[in-house]
Design an enzyme around this catalytic site. Structure first.
Site, PDB file in Angstrom:
ATOM      1  N   ASP A  86       0.873  -1.171   0.000  1.00 48.70           N
ATOM      2  CA  ASP A  86       0.000   0.000   0.000  1.00 48.70           C
ATOM      3  C   ASP A  86       0.913   1.225   0.000  1.00 48.70           C
ATOM      4  O   ASP A  86       1.603   1.484   0.983  1.00 48.70           O
ATOM      5  CB  ASP A  86      -0.870  -0.036   1.253  1.00 48.70           C
ATOM      6  N   TRP A 528      -7.600   3.938   0.828  1.00 43.34           N
ATOM      7  CA  TRP A 528      -8.288   2.689   1.162  1.00 43.34           C
ATOM      8  C   TRP A 528      -9.031   2.123  -0.048  1.00 43.34           C
ATOM      9  O   TRP A 528      -9.287   0.909  -0.110  1.00 43.34           O
ATOM     10  CB  TRP A 528      -9.260   2.914   2.320  1.00 43.34           C
ATOM     11  N   LYS A 601      -2.053  -2.305  26.473  1.00 42.79           N
ATOM     12  CA  LYS A 601      -1.821  -1.952  25.082  1.00 42.79           C
ATOM     13  C   LYS A 601      -0.392  -1.459  24.906  1.00 42.79           C
ATOM     14  O   LYS A 601       0.107  -0.673  25.709  1.00 42.79           O
ATOM     15  CB  LYS A 601      -2.799  -0.854  24.651  1.00 42.79           C
ATOM     16  N   LYS A 604       4.442   3.604  22.369  1.00 50.29           N
ATOM     17  CA  LYS A 604       5.766   4.222  22.487  1.00 50.29           C
ATOM     18  C   LYS A 604       5.895   4.972  23.807  1.00 50.29           C
ATOM     19  O   LYS A 604       6.948   4.952  24.445  1.00 50.29           O
ATOM     20  CB  LYS A 604       6.000   5.170  21.313  1.00 50.29           C
TER      21      LYS A 604
END
Length: 672
Positions: A86, A528, A601, A604
């Site tokens: 992509d 998309w 979760k 960073k």
């Protein structure tokens, strides 16, 4: 079979030797070539963004994608495993902006669109070696030597064909709507993109006081976006609810001060809290319709019908006052209900998300930064009832993380709402794992589908292939569906035209109606749409490989993470339904997210992420794969860390030892 080697790191060293042997003996290519002429089993590989680094979530998807095609090959099927990239859209553009030290469309255009696009194209495969290394280490057998690439002319031509098909079916249209809009990127976003970017944030909310004309009474209306109040044009009630007129003491017991308010009966206690009040009368919302009130804030000229109470079915009693403030320029529901009631329109915000000069106190400031000042202004004018911080889900740009605004805009749409029933029906024929996705997260999204805004006011993407006549009295439009058609209808089209901005913008058509020039719409399309076109565009269908496409459509199997229910899964379904009348995949395994060892979760900011290469180099691919296969069902979240994968490796050793022991016993007792 293998030469004897000194393995410094046990399993990892063995895996490296096996991978080396695969390469030396072309084992993977031989596997791809197996079962020629046999029945096809089709796997579609969703394209990752080529200029982003792989993370541990990509290990999970590769592990799960690998197991089914391998099994089907062993069962005698011909399985093509074509990788893809992509390569268009905001992800690439934002990286180049960072590299060049620029920000926003104005600076891009100052730098030069052609130079910027070249930078985007050259940057696309920055991390391709990392992807290849990770893919090889994890043992994912996929053809990365002949991938489909969304920026190739052949791929774009197939996408143009798809858009032309939609145009001819009356599904592609230009319209003016209030849309989610990123002020930093300067472009509208589609509903499925917005669905991926919601964040829980604490925003300042307020209840404003709207004074009735010629009466000493106030209607109370709540808003989570005080910055929209300068553009208020109506108030909306639900005519079936009960409302009350009350006399409230906003002073003290010793020095009372009374004001008369109107709000929903069911929300009285929630709004008034400890404020003493007396109910003067109760009535249905219908009695408020047409009531006139004074303009709240005196900024900008308003012409036409405005400043009255109207009805809206969407008004509820969950929060607020049961009365919604209407600023048609900044809300989809607001815009629709305003149009239905003939309410006029005013927009006091520019495309950068800043107040226009008419809003004198805050002109030139980003609107969301003005919420506190607006509440202060209202208080000074005796137009503020209350304010407080409120935790709610607010949409952010899925790539640059900027809070979105709802903004009035011309855009191009695919009329997915026309296909709602067909989308739902096609989805019900797909085997989802887990099945709750079919009827829940994905199914509900399709049941409430809205038209897909596909145009983007950006630079690096598939150009929208629509040309419009420059004559204001003609305005004839055409959608071009192939390079051949472009050369047939275009004026002096270069032989090897590149289908990107700014090159394609230089190509004009001759209007067949009036003979004047036709210019291309300047937008590119939602990236998309590119990835959702891969079932046919990867083969340059329908221009070639028709038999290959027919043999491999629909896919027998796809798999990605759960967030793709509002991403790739949706665009595949939407385009497949619009073009071919069916879902382009039959079975889908939806993967849960990868969490850290404590179930948190990975991020960073927390520093709790796991480097995919370190994981594979430390504990090995087999242990990592086995961990993803066995620790939980694929659609549940997976806890991942060096420690728990090492525990999984110990279990593998235990199983191997037990198997070896079993074989030894069998062989020992076997008669000679």
């Amino acid at each position: 079979m293998y030469k004897k080697v000194e393995l410094k790191n046990g399993f990892v060293g063995m895996e490296q030797e096996i991978a080396k042997t695969w390469k030396e003996k072309d084992i993977i290519k031989k596997n791809f070539a197996m079962n020629e002429g046999k029945r096809y089993f089709t796997f579609y590989d969703g394209p990752p963004t080529a200029n982003g680094k792989p993370h541990v979530g990509h290990i999970e998807t590769r592990v799960m994608k690998d197991i089914i095609p391998r099994y089907k090959v062993m069962k005698g099927y011909k399985v093509i495993r074509k990788a893809g990239w992509d390569t268009h859209g905001l992800p690439v553009e934002l990286e180049i902006e960072k590299k060049l030290g620029i920000s926003g469309k104005d600076q891009i255009e100052e730098y030069g669109v052609e130079k910027f696009v070249k930078e985007c194209k050259e940057s696309v495969f920055t991390y391709v070696s990392m992807w290849e290394e990770m893919t090889n280490k994890v043992g994912f057998w996929v053809d990365m030597e002949q991938p489909y690439v969304t920026y190739h002319n052949e791929y774009i031509e197939s996408v143009w064909w798809a858009l032309k098909q939609m145009w001819e079916k009356g599904l592609l249209y230009e319209g003016h709507k209030v849309m989610p809009y990123c002020p930093r990127c300067g472009t509208a976003l589609s509903s499925h993109e917005v669905a991926q970017g919601y964040k829980d944030v604490k925003d300042l909310t307020c209840i404003a006081k709207f004074k009735l004309v010629n009466e000493d009474k106030y209607i109370l209306a709540w808003t989570t976006t005080p910055w929209t109040l300068p553009s208020n044009l109506a108030l909306c009630v639900n005519k079936s609810y009960e409302y009350v007129e009350i006399k409230a003491n906003i002073g003290t017991e010793d020095e009372p001060k009374y004001e008369t308010y109107i709000l929903a009966k069911d929300l009285l206690e929630k709004v008034l809290k400890e404020t003493p009040y007396e109910v003067l009368k109760t009535f249905k919302g219908e009695a408020l319709l047409g009531t006139k009130y004074e303009r709240l804030m005196p900024f900008g000229e308003v012409e036409g019908k405005a400043f009255e109470v109207i009805h809206g079915d969407y008004v509820n009693l969950e929060d607020g006052t049961g009365i919604v403030h209407i600023a048609p320029a900044y809300g989809e529901d607001d815009s629709l209900v305003a149009k239905q009631n003939g309410i006029t329109f005013i927009n006091l915000v520019d495309k950068a998300g800043k107040f226009a000069k008419e809003v004198e106190p805050w002109a030139g400031r980003f609107v969301r930064d003005c919420n506190e000042d607006i509440c202060k202004w209202l208080k000074e004018e005796n137009k503020l009832f209350s304010k407080e911080k409120h935790l709610h889900a607010y949409p952010h740009c899925w790539r640059c993380d900027t809070p979105l605004l709802y903004y009035p805009k011309e855009s191009w749409f695919v009329a997915m709402s026309k296909l709602r029933d067909e989308l739902v029906d096609n989805n019900n024929k797909v085997n989802w794992y887990p099945d709750t996705i079919r009827t829940g997260r994905f199914g509900k999204f399709l049941e409430n589908v809205i038209d897909w805004g596909i145009s983007r006011d950006r630079y690096w993407g598939t150009p929208l292939p629509v040309w419009t006549c420059e004559d204001e009295n003609c305005r004839h439009q055409e959608c071009i569906g192939s390079i051949e058609e472009l050369k047939e209808k275009g004026i002096e089209v270069p032989k090897n035209i590149e289908l990107h901005k700014p090159y394609i913008d230089k190509v004009d058509l001759k209007c067949p109606k009036c003979g004047k020039k036709m210019h291309r719409a300047k937008e590119v399309i939602d990236c998309w749409f590119d990835s959702g076109s891969m079932p046919f565009a990867q083969w340059h269908y329908p221009f070639e490989n028709k038999e290959m496409f027919d043999n491999n459509f629909p896919a027998g199997f796809i798999s990605e993470a759960v967030d793709q229910t509002r991403g790739w899964f949706y665009t595949l379904t939407a385009i497949g339904t619009a073009l071919f009348g069916r879902s382009p995949f039959e079975n889908c395994i939806v993967l849960g997210h990868v969490l850290d060892e404590k179930g948190q979760k990975m991020s960073k900011s927390k520093g709790n992420g796991v480097d995919p290469m370190e994981l594979l180099d430390t504990v090995g691919a087999d242990a990592t794969r086995w961990h993803f296969y066995t620790v939980s069902s694929p659609w549940l979240p997976t806890r991942l860390g060096l420690n728990n994968v090492q525990e999984t490796r110990k279990r593998i050793l235990k199983y191997l030892v037990e198997c070896l022991f079993f074989l030894c016993v069998i062989c020992r007792n076997r008669p000679i």
